[in-house]
Write a protein that holds these residues in place. Structure first.
Motif, short mmCIF file in Angstrom:
data_model
loop_
_atom_site.label_atom_id
_atom_site.label_comp_id
_atom_site.label_asym_id
_atom_site.label_seq_id
_atom_site.Cartn_x
_atom_site.Cartn_y
_atom_site.Cartn_z
N THR A 135 -1.15 -0.81 -4.69
CA THR A 135 -0.83 0.53 -5.18
C THR A 135 0.67 0.79 -5.27
O THR A 135 1.11 1.94 -5.34
CB THR A 135 -1.49 1.59 -4.28
OG1 THR A 135 -1.15 1.33 -2.90
CG2 THR A 135 -3.00 1.55 -4.43
N GLN B 71 0.85 -1.19 0.00
CA GLN B 71 0.00 0.00 0.00
C GLN B 71 0.88 1.24 0.00
O GLN B 71 1.63 1.48 0.94
CB GLN B 71 -0.91 -0.02 1.22
CG GLN B 71 -1.82 -1.24 1.29
CD GLN B 71 -2.58 -1.31 2.59
OE1 GLN B 71 -3.36 -0.41 2.91
NE2 GLN B 71 -2.36 -2.37 3.36
N LYS B 72 0.79 2.01 -1.06
CA LYS B 72 1.70 3.14 -1.26
C LYS B 72 1.61 4.17 -0.14
O LYS B 72 2.63 4.75 0.26
CB LYS B 72 1.40 3.82 -2.61
CG LYS B 72 2.40 4.92 -2.97
CD LYS B 72 2.13 5.46 -4.36
CE LYS B 72 3.13 6.56 -4.73
NZ LYS B 72 4.52 6.07 -4.80
N LYS C 45 -3.01 -6.80 -9.50
CA LYS C 45 -3.57 -5.47 -9.26
C LYS C 45 -4.37 -5.37 -7.96
O LYS C 45 -4.53 -4.27 -7.43
CB LYS C 45 -4.46 -5.06 -10.44
CG LYS C 45 -3.83 -5.22 -11.82
CD LYS C 45 -2.60 -4.36 -11.98
CE LYS C 45 -2.06 -4.48 -13.42
NZ LYS C 45 -0.80 -3.74 -13.61
N ASP C 46 -4.92 -6.49 -7.48
CA ASP C 46 -5.67 -6.45 -6.22
C ASP C 46 -5.48 -7.75 -5.48
O ASP C 46 -5.17 -8.79 -6.08
CB ASP C 46 -7.15 -6.17 -6.46
CG ASP C 46 -7.81 -7.21 -7.36
OD1 ASP C 46 -8.01 -8.35 -6.90
OD2 ASP C 46 -8.13 -6.87 -8.52
#
Length: 387
Positions: free
Chosen positions: A241, A177-178, A216-217
């Motif tokens: 992200t 998580q960015k 992507k998720d």
């Protein structure tokens, strides 16, 4: 001052590594300051209390602000997630505490510079946690280069390969998580390679890179510890992200060329943190999965015996090894942290800045962001452009 009273924020993967280092230091490096493990701090009261008992700290706390304000603490050790580094470090410096912070130093170059400025203004010692510098074989590599035994350096190739998130149903841990981690493999793994390159051959001049997020998720986690997590593959999913892999090319200020690859999608590679350096008089190769060995080649060897030789960096002639075991008896990952905190406490004892300091953290962050800019703008980016 013969003792240093430590307050540590964070108690999982790096918390365990740092705690082990503090506990080992007096036994193997008795001439340095003695670390007093005063307070370990984390948000979960039950979890941090368990860590206190397991790791050997005197007290457990859940409020880092109260910890920083205590008069009986000399050093704040920060190994909480990356998004917490800046606030804690600024408060620690303002309180006159020395600061030891894990990498990457901050989520952005601007934040890293602010942390450095605060530490310098406060006059406290500051260190960033690039532990791989402290493997004796890496120290030998630096000595060979510094002594000119490899001649003019032409190439640095570095690669840090892992595979712990290859499974697309591995949970969405904070490192993905960015807003918490800052970046993925680039800031987590690539930062170590960037620091290693700077440590061995000097500053970066310009970079160009590419990156990809393959999954992507991912399912939301029910629990996280270090690099492991629990979760149901049928749980609600959240967006990844950060990057799963980043590769970039570089030119160094010395004129040497470089390539760096960081990925968490290399099946079979648990922790392949490796580099090769080529010079006019020879080459060296290192792989942390065989961390006690340095492969060395010299062009002036007789032709009939030319080739890479394996140097086992465990003799007293090698950095730190006279503190450990008889020659040939190897050491491991945890020993790099013991060497790291030895450098930190010796620097405080002798009233000098430790190395690597926040200066190194800032310079690493500048390279990380130059690569990110090059990816976004699809061009070569001079590192100085970010200053």
């Amino acid at each position: 001052m013969n003792t240093l009273r430590i307050g540590m924020v964070g108690y999982k993967f790096m918390g365990k590594a740092h705690s082990n280092a503090y506990r080992a230091l007096p036994m193997f490096f008795p001439d340095t300051m003695r670390p007093l493990m005063k307070v370990i701090c984390g948000r979960d009261q039950a979890g941090v209390e368990q860590a206190r008992a397991q790791f050997g700290w005197e007290e457990a706390a859940t409020d880092w602000r109260e910890l920083v304000a205590r008069d009986d603490i000399d050093l704040i050790d920060i190994n909480a997630p990356s998004d917490a580094h800046k606030e804690i470090a600024l408060a620690a410096a303002a309180a006159g505490k020395h600061v030891f912070c894990e990498k990457p130093l901050a989520l952005s170059l601007a934040d890293a510079k602010e942390m450095l400025a605060a530490a310098e203004q406060a006059g406290v010692k500051h260190m960033v946690g690039f532990n791989y510098r402290f493997a004796p074989a890496v120290q030998l590599a630096r000595k060979l280069i510094a002594d000119g035994r490899l001649g003019q350096i032409y190439h640095f190739r570095g690669w840090f390969l892992q595979d712990w998130i290859v499974d697309p149903d591995f949970p969405l841990v904070w490192r993905l998580q960015k807003e918490i981690a800052g970046s993925g493999s680039h800031g987590d793994l690539g930062a170590h390679l960037i620091d290693m390159a700077r440590f061995l051959i000097g500053e970066f001049s310009e970079v160009i890179g590419m990156s990809e997020t393959f999954i992507k998720d991912r399912p939301l986690p029910s629990a996280m510890t270090g690099l492991s997590a629990k979760g149901d593959k049928d749980a609600p999913r959240g967006a990844v992200t950060v990057d799963d892999a980043t590769l970039f090319m570089a030119r160094f200020a010395s004129g040497a060329l470089g390539s760096i690859e960081a990925t968490r999608f290399a099946p079979g590679h648990r922790c392949t943190n490796a580099f090769e350096i080529n010079g006019s008089k020879g080459s060296i190769k290192f792989d942390f999965e065989r961390m006690n060995e340095l492969q060395v080649y010299f062009t002036d060897d007789a032709e009939d015996v030319q080739g890479f030789r394996r140097v086992l960096a465990t003799d007293p002639a090698h950095a730190y090894m006279d503190a450990w075991w008889p020659a040939g008896h190897t050491i491991g990952y945890e020993h790099t942290f013991t060497h790291e905190v030895h450098e930190l406490l010796q620097a405080i004892k002798n009233d000098r800045q430790p190395s690597p300091s926040f200066v190194d953290g800032v310079k690493c962050q500048a390279v990380l962001e130059a690569v990110e800019r090059s990816i976004a703008e699809r061009r070569w980016v001079p590192v100085g452009e970010l200053n």
